[in-house]
Scaffold this motif. Structure first.
Motif, PDB file in Angstrom:
ATOM      1  N   GLY A  74     -14.974 -15.453  37.894  1.00  0.00           N
ATOM      2  CA  GLY A  74     -13.856 -14.763  37.944  1.00  0.00           C
ATOM      3  C   GLY A  74     -12.503 -15.563  38.155  1.00  0.00           C
ATOM      4  O   GLY A  74     -12.348 -16.629  38.117  1.00  0.00           O
ATOM      5  N   LYS A  75     -11.305 -14.729  38.281  1.00  0.00           N
ATOM      6  CA  LYS A  75     -10.061 -15.421  38.555  1.00  0.00           C
ATOM      7  C   LYS A  75      -9.787 -16.001  40.020  1.00  0.00           C
ATOM      8  O   LYS A  75     -10.095 -15.594  41.078  1.00  0.00           O
ATOM      9  N   PHE A  76      -9.048 -17.260  40.152  1.00  0.00           N
ATOM     10  CA  PHE A  76      -8.774 -17.952  41.130  1.00  0.00           C
ATOM     11  C   PHE A  76      -7.396 -17.360  41.929  1.00  0.00           C
ATOM     12  O   PHE A  76      -6.590 -17.243  40.984  1.00  0.00           O
ATOM     13  N   ARG A  77      -7.446 -17.347  43.115  1.00  0.00           N
ATOM     14  CA  ARG A  77      -6.102 -17.083  43.629  1.00  0.00           C
ATOM     15  C   ARG A  77      -5.745 -18.327  44.696  1.00  0.00           C
ATOM     16  O   ARG A  77      -6.643 -18.761  45.586  1.00  0.00           O
ATOM     17  N   GLY A  78      -4.623 -18.688  44.441  1.00  0.00           N
ATOM     18  CA  GLY A  78      -3.987 -19.821  45.490  1.00  0.00           C
ATOM     19  C   GLY A  78      -4.731 -21.093  45.006  1.00  0.00           C
ATOM     20  O   GLY A  78      -5.390 -21.111  44.151  1.00  0.00           O
ATOM     21  N   GLY A  79      -4.605 -22.231  46.104  1.00  0.00           N
ATOM     22  CA  GLY A  79      -5.363 -23.472  45.817  1.00  0.00           C
ATOM     23  C   GLY A  79      -4.594 -24.286  44.817  1.00  0.00           C
ATOM     24  O   GLY A  79      -3.607 -24.052  44.551  1.00  0.00           O
TER      25      GLY A  79
END
Lengths: 282, 265, 241
Positions: A143-148
């Motif tokens: 799925g989609k990454f948020r932040g980092g």
């Protein structure tokens, strides 16, 4: 030179070789990174010799990621087309993610799910003979990454970063308290407190530079403690906010290590596959 | 081919800046490591290799005798050209200079010319007819952010390093004596410093990533006496008046420090 | 109207066994090669041979955006040889001239036989050769450095192609002509080989050679190539300690 019956081998395990170096005579099996010519097995790459029984291969120290069915990769959306997204997967070959993977049979506006610039964790569903790549999101943790932050390493060094049964990557995760996801295409996602992210980044870059050497695990441990000794905040460390993407990290480490990549390569000189978890050096 | 910066990177860098930090641990007004070597190309009458971080430019000067510009018959000529070589970045393509390359050479040239770095008056051989033309060629080998500051710093060093043959007139003929090489008359060492606007802050010497996500940038050229000789705003977003004034005041101290890297001649 | 006094030494042709720069007939100029010198490129190499200074960068395999150049079942190898304006005595105008275009083509043809192009369909491997300073024999130096850069980039190859020139100067068959020897000599013959097999991937000749002289020159050049090949190996391996 080792003489075992009739087989002759000219190099040792973990020796660094370059293109054109003769490795063994043809009684050995020509593995990845080698080719057969004039009854000799020859290296085609700059890399480390790996001898396993009668199989000789060369693990490259520098290479591009060539997508294989079953790999898990981190990619960035670069284009939205009719019924698909186009992704950069850090390879000479870009990948497409069909809209149906997200929306099923419904017709929806693609940008409502993912937009240009989004970074995703995906599976390579299929690669055809001319290396057109189809990606998918069906699977735990994808799925989609948020932040980092994102860090790039040479794809052949991924097993080194993960370590035996995840030992190296888990050490990094535990000490920096960061979530870490490693794509087999050499892209690494790290998320934690900003200063911890930077510690993880420094350590990962060191592994990238020194993957071909031994004693690396100890040096990594020392570097972590040194960096954290300086960085250690007050006794209580706040838990980093868990977003919906955090499940990726634990599960995917297991998926990366346990799954066997399927034999798909036709154009490989030797037809040999890299084993998952195969180490650059023990 | 345009590289699309992942949103994750944009957010991460911007958040760091808003917290007073940068992704490589530098302070807002801190340059990356700078190295400057001169006299690296023997065939060039003057040369310099400049590195700021991993950004690397090879600069050479070649003097030629030619005609002055018709509107300035009593001064020599300075011509600046830059090549953003395809080796310097995956998205640089071979071909004639594109807009980035043209901007780089024109901004560098403007700073050097307006500051009066080279004493063009002293480059006249026969007034109105023959003058020295100094070709300044910037060969960008590796692009990792902030070409302008590297280009100007390296150009000044290359010009200081430049030697031209002495000329004299004998019986109406120009004698060019390669056995008597004299230093190019350099009378001013103006330098430029570039600020990138990210998350409402101005930071100096943007790295590649910082340049890729910045809202805008401003480069200020400052003479040794602290006066402004050139300015160039870049980027698709605006700057406020306060930001420009702040950049100018900071650039005076910063260029003083940068000047320490130049060879003392 | 303009008289130029220079301090360049002109070859006198007096020396028979020793050359103008003191070298023996089969002696190479001093050579130095370094791999991995650029940050952005996938692979790179810097080479000095006599007064030559060559920098090569490799990108690839990577996506090829120009569809009409794309090959469905292999990579294309694109080489671009270019000289910096300040690399020569009289400033060279930027941009490709006919000589650069020809050298780019023969460089690509010299390197291609070694590269496993079939491994990377529909892609390109780009080799950028930049002459920062020229002193005779730049095309050979370029090919030699390009091979190192390709290895540095992890491009799979059968061998590391190496290139060298021999020719005739002052009536003598000599190895690795300097700029003066090239300008004033009787023949110049650049070659490139696959060192392991001795197969020739580049051969050009310019000037006047008898067939005996040609064979002598070829042997000299091949031996010169083998010596340079050792330097290439050292450069590649020294990146890894």
């Amino acid at each position: 030179m080792h003489l075992g019956g009739q087989s002759v081998i000219f190099v040792e395990d973990k020796e660094i070789v370059i293109p054109g170096d003769i490795l063994a005579d043809e009684d050995y099996h020509a593995g990845r990174g080698t080719f057969k010519e004039n009854n000799k097995i020859t290296s085609s790459l700059v890399g480390l010799v790996a001898i396993r029984d009668k199989n000789i291969s060369v693990i490259p120290l520098q290479s591009k990621y060539i997508p294989k069915r079953g790999d898990v990769v981190i990619g960035e959306i670069t284009d939205i087309r009719f019924s698909m997204w186009n992704l950069d997967i850090n390879s000479p070959y870009s990948g497409i993610l069909p809209a149906s993977d997200v929306f099923g049979k419904e017709k929806r506006d693609l940008s409502k799910a993912f937009n240009v610039g989004d970074v995703l964790f995906l599976r390579v569903v299929d690669v055809d003979e001319v290396k057109k790549v189809k990606l998918g999101l069906k699977g735990r943790g994808l799925g989609k990454f948020r932040g980092g932050i994102l860090i790039n390493i040479t794809p052949t060094k991924v097993p080194r970063l993960i370590g035996k049964k995840g030992s190296m990557i888990n050490m990094i995760k535990d000490e920096t308290r960061c979530e870490v996801t490693v794509g087999q295409n050499g892209v690494v996602w790290v998320k934690g407190k900003p200063d911890m992210e930077r510690v993880a980044e420094k350590v990962i870059n060191m592994i990238e530079e020194q993957a071909h050497t031994s004693g690396l695990t100890d040096r990594v441990r020392n570097m972590l403690f040194e960096l954290l000794g300086k960085e250690k905040p007050l006794e209580k460390q706040e838990e980093t906010e868990e977003t919906e993407e955090t499940e990726e990290t634990e599960e995917t480490e297991e998926t990366e290590e346990t799954e066997e990549t399927e034999e798909t390569e036709e154009t490989e000189e030797t037809g040999e596959e890299e084993e998952d978890g195969e180490e650059l050096i023990q | 081919m345009v590289t699309i910066i992942p949103e994750i990177i944009r957010e991460s860098i911007t958040n760091l800046v808003k917290n007073g930090e940068r992704s490589d641990g530098r302070a807002f007004y801190e340059y990356r490591g700078i190295s400057l070597e001169t006299g690296v190309i023997e065939k060039a009458e003057g040369s310099a290799r400049v590195k700021i971080g991993n950004t690397q430019i090879m600069i050479g000067t070649k003097p030629q005798i030619g005609e002055p510009f018709p509107d300035t018959p009593n001064v020599g000529v300075l011509m600046t050209n830059s090549e953003l070589l395809p080796m310097a970045a995956p998205d640089f393509e071979p071909g004639p200079p594109d807009e980035r390359s043209v901007e780089l050479s024109r901004v560098t040239d403007r700073c050097i010319r307006e500051a009066g770095v080279v004493d063009l008056d002293k480059l006249v051989i026969i007034e109105g007819e023959k003058v020295w033309m100094i070709f300044l060629d910037l060969h960008v080998l590796d692009y990792d952010g902030n070409l302008i500051d590297a280009a100007v710093l390296g150009s000044i060093a290359a010009l200081i390093n430049t030697k031209i043959p002495e000329t004299r007139i004998e019986d109406g003929e120009i004698i060019v004596d390669h056995e008597k090489m004299i230093s190019l008359p350099v009378k001013e060492k103006a330098l430029m410093t570039t600020f990138a606007k990210i998350g409402g802050e101005l930071i100096v010497d943007p790295s590649l990533e910082e340049e890729q996500i910045m809202d805008a940038r401003i480069s200020i050229g400052i003479r040794e006496d602290g006066s402004i000789c050139a300015m160039q705003k870049g980027g698709a977003n605006p700057l406020t008046k306060e930001e420009v004034i702040m950049a100018i005041s900071k650039s005076q101290e910063i260029t003083k420090e940068l000047r320490e890297h130049l060879p003392k001649n | 109207m303009i008289t130029i006094i220079t301090n360049n030494e002109l070859s006198t042709g007096i020396e028979t066994s020793k050359r103008a720069d003191g070298r023996a007939f089969d002696e190479l100029r001093p050579i130095k090669i370094e791999a991995g010198v650029l940050k952005r490129a996938d692979g790179s190499a810097y080479l000095e041979l006599g007064g030559n200074k060559i920098l090569v960068a490799v990108y690839g395999p990577r996506e090829l955006h120009i569809r009409r150049l794309m090959q469905p079942n292999r990579a294309v190898l694109r080489c671009r040889y270019n000289m910096a304006p300040f690399s020569v005595d009289g400033r060279k105008r930027p941009g490709p001239d006919r000589r650069s275009v020809e050298i780019s083509k023969i460089t690509s043809e010299a390197l291609s036989p070694a590269v496993f192009l079939e491994k990377f369909p529909r892609s390109t491997i780009d080799v950028f050769i930049e002459v920062l300073e020229a002193e005779g024999g730049t095309r050979c130096a370029g090919i030699t450095a390009a091979s190192v850069a390709l290895a540095d980039a992890g491009v799979p190859m059968r061998d590391i192609i190496v290139s060298c020139a021999a020719g005739k100067a002052d009536g003598q068959v000599v190895l690795d002509l300097s700029e003066t020897e090239d300008k004033e000599g009787e023949a110049d013959m650049p070659i490139a080989i696959m060192p392991r097999t001795g197969e020739i991937t580049l051969l050009q000749s310019d000037g006047h050679l008898t067939s005996e002289e040609f064979e002598k020159a070829l042997d000299l050049a091949i031996n010169g190539c083998k010596k340079i090949s050792e330097e290439q190996k050292k450069a590649i391996l020294s990146r890894y300690g």
